[in-house]
Design an enzyme around this catalytic site. Structure first.
Site, PDB file in Angstrom:
ATOM      1  N   CYS A  58       1.195  -1.448  -0.080  1.00 21.04           N
ATOM      2  CA  CYS A  58      -0.133   0.057  -0.062  1.00 21.04           C
ATOM      3  C   CYS A  58       1.019   1.330  -0.054  1.00 21.04           C
ATOM      4  O   CYS A  58       1.800   1.236   1.011  1.00 21.04           O
ATOM      5  CB  CYS A  58      -1.063   0.051   1.602  1.00 21.04           C
ATOM      6  SG  CYS A  58      -1.447   1.542   1.700  1.00 21.04           S
ATOM      7  N   CYS A  64       0.780   4.123   4.331  1.00 21.03           N
ATOM      8  CA  CYS A  64       1.839   4.470   5.461  1.00 21.03           C
ATOM      9  C   CYS A  64       3.462   4.614   5.101  1.00 21.03           C
ATOM     10  O   CYS A  64       3.346   2.952   4.609  1.00 21.03           O
ATOM     11  CB  CYS A  64       1.143   3.744   6.522  1.00 21.03           C
ATOM     12  SG  CYS A  64      -0.628   4.202   7.226  1.00 21.03           S
ATOM     13  N   CYS A 107      -7.960  -0.962   7.434  1.00 21.33           N
ATOM     14  CA  CYS A 107      -6.812   0.194   7.424  1.00 21.33           C
ATOM     15  C   CYS A 107      -6.460   0.981   8.873  1.00 21.33           C
ATOM     16  O   CYS A 107      -7.381   0.875   9.250  1.00 21.33           O
ATOM     17  CB  CYS A 107      -7.398   1.437   6.164  1.00 21.33           C
ATOM     18  SG  CYS A 107      -6.163   2.478   6.610  1.00 21.33           S
ATOM     19  N   GLN A 128      -9.496  19.592   7.725  1.00 20.50           N
ATOM     20  CA  GLN A 128      -8.518  18.230   8.083  1.00 20.50           C
ATOM     21  C   GLN A 128      -9.246  17.466   8.598  1.00 20.50           C
ATOM     22  O   GLN A 128     -10.353  17.154   9.189  1.00 20.50           O
ATOM     23  CB  GLN A 128      -8.071  19.527   9.713  1.00 20.50           C
ATOM     24  CG  GLN A 128      -7.349  20.862   9.311  1.00 20.50           C
ATOM     25  CD  GLN A 128      -5.941  20.842   8.682  1.00 20.50           C
ATOM     26  OE1 GLN A 128      -5.856  19.805   8.129  1.00 20.50           O
ATOM     27  NE2 GLN A 128      -5.954  21.829   8.256  1.00 20.50           N
ATOM     28  N   TYR A 138      -4.265  32.300   4.106  1.00 16.68           N
ATOM     29  CA  TYR A 138      -4.332  30.896   3.536  1.00 16.68           C
ATOM     30  C   TYR A 138      -5.538  30.252   4.154  1.00 16.68           C
ATOM     31  O   TYR A 138      -5.334  29.712   5.246  1.00 16.68           O
ATOM     32  CB  TYR A 138      -3.113  30.396   2.913  1.00 16.68           C
ATOM     33  CG  TYR A 138      -2.166  30.614   3.126  1.00 16.68           C
ATOM     34  CD1 TYR A 138      -1.663  30.739   1.131  1.00 16.68           C
ATOM     35  CD2 TYR A 138      -1.145  31.478   3.492  1.00 16.68           C
ATOM     36  CE1 TYR A 138      -0.161  31.289   0.896  1.00 16.68           C
ATOM     37  CE2 TYR A 138      -0.027  32.436   2.965  1.00 16.68           C
ATOM     38  CZ  TYR A 138       0.020  31.888   1.500  1.00 16.68           C
ATOM     39  OH  TYR A 138       0.898  32.864   1.342  1.00 16.68           O
ATOM     40  N   ASP A 198      -0.923  29.832   6.798  1.00 18.78           N
ATOM     41  CA  ASP A 198      -0.775  28.262   6.725  1.00 18.78           C
ATOM     42  C   ASP A 198      -0.492  28.294   4.932  1.00 18.78           C
ATOM     43  O   ASP A 198      -1.641  27.908   4.874  1.00 18.78           O
ATOM     44  CB  ASP A 198      -1.797  28.070   7.466  1.00 18.78           C
ATOM     45  CG  ASP A 198      -1.976  26.887   7.618  1.00 18.78           C
ATOM     46  OD1 ASP A 198      -1.049  26.052   6.875  1.00 18.78           O
ATOM     47  OD2 ASP A 198      -3.284  25.794   7.749  1.00 18.78           O
ATOM     48  N   CYS A 203       3.175  22.687   6.038  1.00 15.24           N
ATOM     49  CA  CYS A 203       3.465  21.443   5.893  1.00 15.24           C
ATOM     50  C   CYS A 203       4.313  20.684   5.209  1.00 15.24           C
ATOM     51  O   CYS A 203       4.563  20.076   4.158  1.00 15.24           O
ATOM     52  CB  CYS A 203       1.469  21.070   5.554  1.00 15.24           C
ATOM     53  SG  CYS A 203       1.935  22.088   3.704  1.00 15.24           S
TER      54      CYS A 203
HETATM   55  N1  SAH Z   1      -5.764  27.466   6.837  1.00 13.62           N
HETATM   56  C1  SAH Z   1      -6.777  26.994   7.153  1.00 13.62           C
HETATM   57  C2  SAH Z   1      -5.550  25.715   5.232  1.00 13.62           C
HETATM   58  C3  SAH Z   1      -4.846  25.748   4.419  1.00 13.62           C
HETATM   59  S1  SAH Z   1      -3.913  24.986   3.262  1.00 13.62           S
HETATM   60  C4  SAH Z   1      -6.597  25.285   7.573  1.00 13.62           C
HETATM   61  O1  SAH Z   1      -5.859  25.578   8.800  1.00 13.62           O
HETATM   62  O2  SAH Z   1      -8.261  24.698   7.479  1.00 13.62           O
HETATM   63  C5  SAH Z   1      -3.434  26.072   2.063  1.00 13.62           C
HETATM   64  C6  SAH Z   1      -4.898  26.763   1.942  1.00 13.62           C
HETATM   65  O3  SAH Z   1      -4.133  28.135   0.574  1.00 13.62           O
HETATM   66  C7  SAH Z   1      -5.875  26.404   1.147  1.00 13.62           C
HETATM   67  O4  SAH Z   1      -6.980  26.384   1.434  1.00 13.62           O
HETATM   68  C8  SAH Z   1      -5.298  27.530   0.035  1.00 13.62           C
HETATM   69  O5  SAH Z   1      -6.939  27.025  -0.920  1.00 13.62           O
HETATM   70  C9  SAH Z   1      -4.820  28.619  -0.243  1.00 13.62           C
HETATM   71  N2  SAH Z   1      -4.250  29.259  -1.169  1.00 13.62           N
HETATM   72  C10 SAH Z   1      -3.263  28.326  -1.987  1.00 13.62           C
HETATM   73  N3  SAH Z   1      -2.464  29.920  -2.522  1.00 13.62           N
HETATM   74  C11 SAH Z   1      -3.221  31.418  -2.226  1.00 13.62           C
HETATM   75  C12 SAH Z   1      -2.591  32.351  -1.783  1.00 13.62           C
HETATM   76  N4  SAH Z   1      -1.819  32.719  -2.623  1.00 13.62           N
HETATM   77  N5  SAH Z   1      -3.464  33.264  -1.356  1.00 13.62           N
HETATM   78  C13 SAH Z   1      -4.344  32.945  -0.223  1.00 13.62           C
HETATM   79  N6  SAH Z   1      -4.520  31.191  -0.252  1.00 13.62           N
HETATM   80  C14 SAH Z   1      -3.806  30.365  -0.946  1.00 13.62           C
END
Ligand code: SAH
Length: 467
Positions: free
Chosen positions: A92, A95, A173, A297, A326, A395, A422
């Site tokens: 798989c 993991c 799983c 998430q 973000y 983020d 991430c």
């Molecule tokens: N903070 C959120 C999601 C983070 S994931 C949480 O914790 O749930 C990163 C996010 O950035 C995604 O939703 C993606 O659509 C967004 N994103 C990507 N490029 C971007 C940009 N240039 N400006 C604003 N948002 C963006």
């Protein structure tokens, strides 16, 4: 002389030969979790081996600058080695670190963060805490996506194999909730009993593509989605009866239409065939409505850990204006809203902002404003108009922050930046940028959002450098 050493790599000789067997000591690990060793100073990657081990391998690929070996025997095992719990671990693609103990897997992640910060970020004295793991690192995912296919005469519903679209059928799983596996099994039997065709990626023919489940971790509510290369499912009511009779937690059954020849799992059209359009879940005290397409998430337990860390690092007193950049569906914004005067959430995906606004309303939060667009466009605009933040949370996706955004943050000079990442490599790059321009990295807290995978999230506190 064997032909292996006649092969030239650059101007070096290649000392290994395909299909030959060698003994090798594993001296390091890649950030993808592969063991690395050397044969006469020539790099060899070995899947499934661990630093410190002595192994016997067969060379399966030779390149100019490296080779790949298949693990045949472990001659000296690492104390970090553990027996994989999952029966299909070797096949798989899910993991990658199950051949290690849980503690060793966490240490691996901490080391990846430290190494990136040192190597790419060129930051030597940064405090990186141990990765926060889960007390019970199993059954943590709230979303399962099982591809459906045909393997000779057999119908298979499982997970993609490593680096391929072959499907590994696994009845259980260990990172999914057992109710998801149960729903998957009922769908599988239904497809077999009713001779319903399954999608073939090569020809684009056949009906059923994926089975997806979403489960509210705190509510137990379950949604089952069948992704179809078509608009209807024969014997649909029979499936609804079978699923709901066996699994009373089911609150929603949806047919998702995806007739495109694409790797993207879900199409845009949903047909609700049982129950509600959404299920509900909580992160901390906040409530969220989740539809088949909404981003959420996948590990709510660790999400709460991560967001609480972000909130702690934000150091809010109730007087601050905060940017949550973000922001996705606004989860972090909601966490921040309780302790801030005003929060602005910025996100590029329009549907996510629509969900974010709805989530704020659902939770009675009225000091958050959501804006659609690229952070690197919206923030310079806002700054020009005189709106500045005391605290900024970012983020970003794997590619990290845009330099235009970072430049604006440098000019704006908030007291604190909390960086949720991430991808340790782009995090390190962005930290190097900020520390060169009046900011200092106070500490880094890695959090394990995806136990047994190679992924690691980090939360970083960055403050203005007052030195
Ligand atoms: N903070 C959120 C999601 C983070 S994931 C949480 O914790 O749930 C990163 C996010 O950035 C995604 O939703 C993606 O659509 C967004 N994103 C990507 N490029 C971007 C940009 N240039 N400006 C604003 N948002 C963006």
């Amino acid at each position: 002389m064997s032909c292996s050493i006649l092969m030239r790599g650059g101007n070096r000789l290649v000392p290994v030969k395909k299909n030959e067997v060698y003994r090798i000591e594993i001296s390091g690990m890649t950030h993808e979790g592969q063991g690395v060793g050397r044969i006469e100073n020539f790099t060899v990657f070995v899947d499934g081996s661990i630093k410190g081990e002595e192994v016997e391998i067969k060379i399966i690929k030779v390149n100019k600058s490296y080779a790949v070996g298949k693990l045949l025997n472990i001659l000296k095992a690492s104390p970090d080695r553990a027996e994989p719990i999952c029966k299909v671990f070797n096949r798989c693609g899910g993991c990658s670190l199950q051949h290690m103990s849980a503690q060793a897997a966490l240490k691996f992640k901490t080391d990846v963060v430290i190494e990136n910060i040192r190597r790419i970020g060129k930051l030597k004295d940064v405090v990186v805490h141990d990765t926060i793991g889960m007390e019970n690192p199993f059954n943590y995912r709230n979303k399962a996506q099982y591809p459906v296919g045909q393997l000779k005469d057999e119908l298979v519903v499982g997970f993609y194999a490593k680096k391929s679209h072959d499907i590994v059928d696994s009845p259980q799983c260990m990172i999914q909730h057992s109710v998801s596996d149960r729903a998957k099994l009922i769908v599988k039997r239904f497809l077999e009993d009713n001779k319903i065709s399954v999608y073939d990626e090569e020809t684009g023919k056949g009906l059923v593509r994926h089975v997806m489940t979403r489960r509210g971790f705190n509510t137990g509510e379950l949604m089952v989605v069948l992704v179809l290369n078509g608009k209807s499912l024969p014997q649909q009511n029979k499936l609804v009866r079978q699923l709901t009779a066996d699994i009373p937690e089911i609150k929603s059954i949806v047919l998702n239409v995806n007739t495109a020849n694409t790797n993207i799992i879900l199409g845009n059209r949903n047909i609700v065939v049982f129950g509600e359009e959404t299920i509900t879940d909580y992160i901390g005290r906040f409530k969220f409505k989740i539809s088949p397409l909404s981003f959420f998430q996948v590990n709510p337990v660790q999400t709460e850990v991560l967001y609480n860390k972000a909130l702690e690092y934000a150091g809010l007193t109730g007087e601050e204006t905060v940017f949550d950049l973000y922001c996705g569906i606004g989860t972090i914004s909601l966490f921040l809203s309780e302790k801030a005067k005003k929060v602005y959430g910025v996100e590029v995906v329009e549907e996510a902002i629509r969900d974010a606004k709805e989530n704020a309303k659902l939770n009675g939060v009225d000091n958050v404003e959501f804006l659609v667009g690229e952070a690197e466009k919206i923030i310079p605009d806002m700054y020009q108009k005189g709106i500045r933040a005391d605290v900024v949370v970012v983020d970003p996706p794997r590619k990290g922050c845009d330099e235009v955004l970072l430049d604006t943050l440098v000019s704006m000079s908030p007291e604190r930046i909390v960086y949720v990442s991430c991808n340790p490599a782009t995090l390190a790059r962005d930290l190097a940028f900020l520390t060169g321009k009046g900011f200092q990295v106070v500490e880094v807290q890695p959090v394990d959002m995806f136990p047994w995978s190679i992924h690691v999230e980090s939360c970083v506190l960055i403050t203005r450098d007052e030195k």
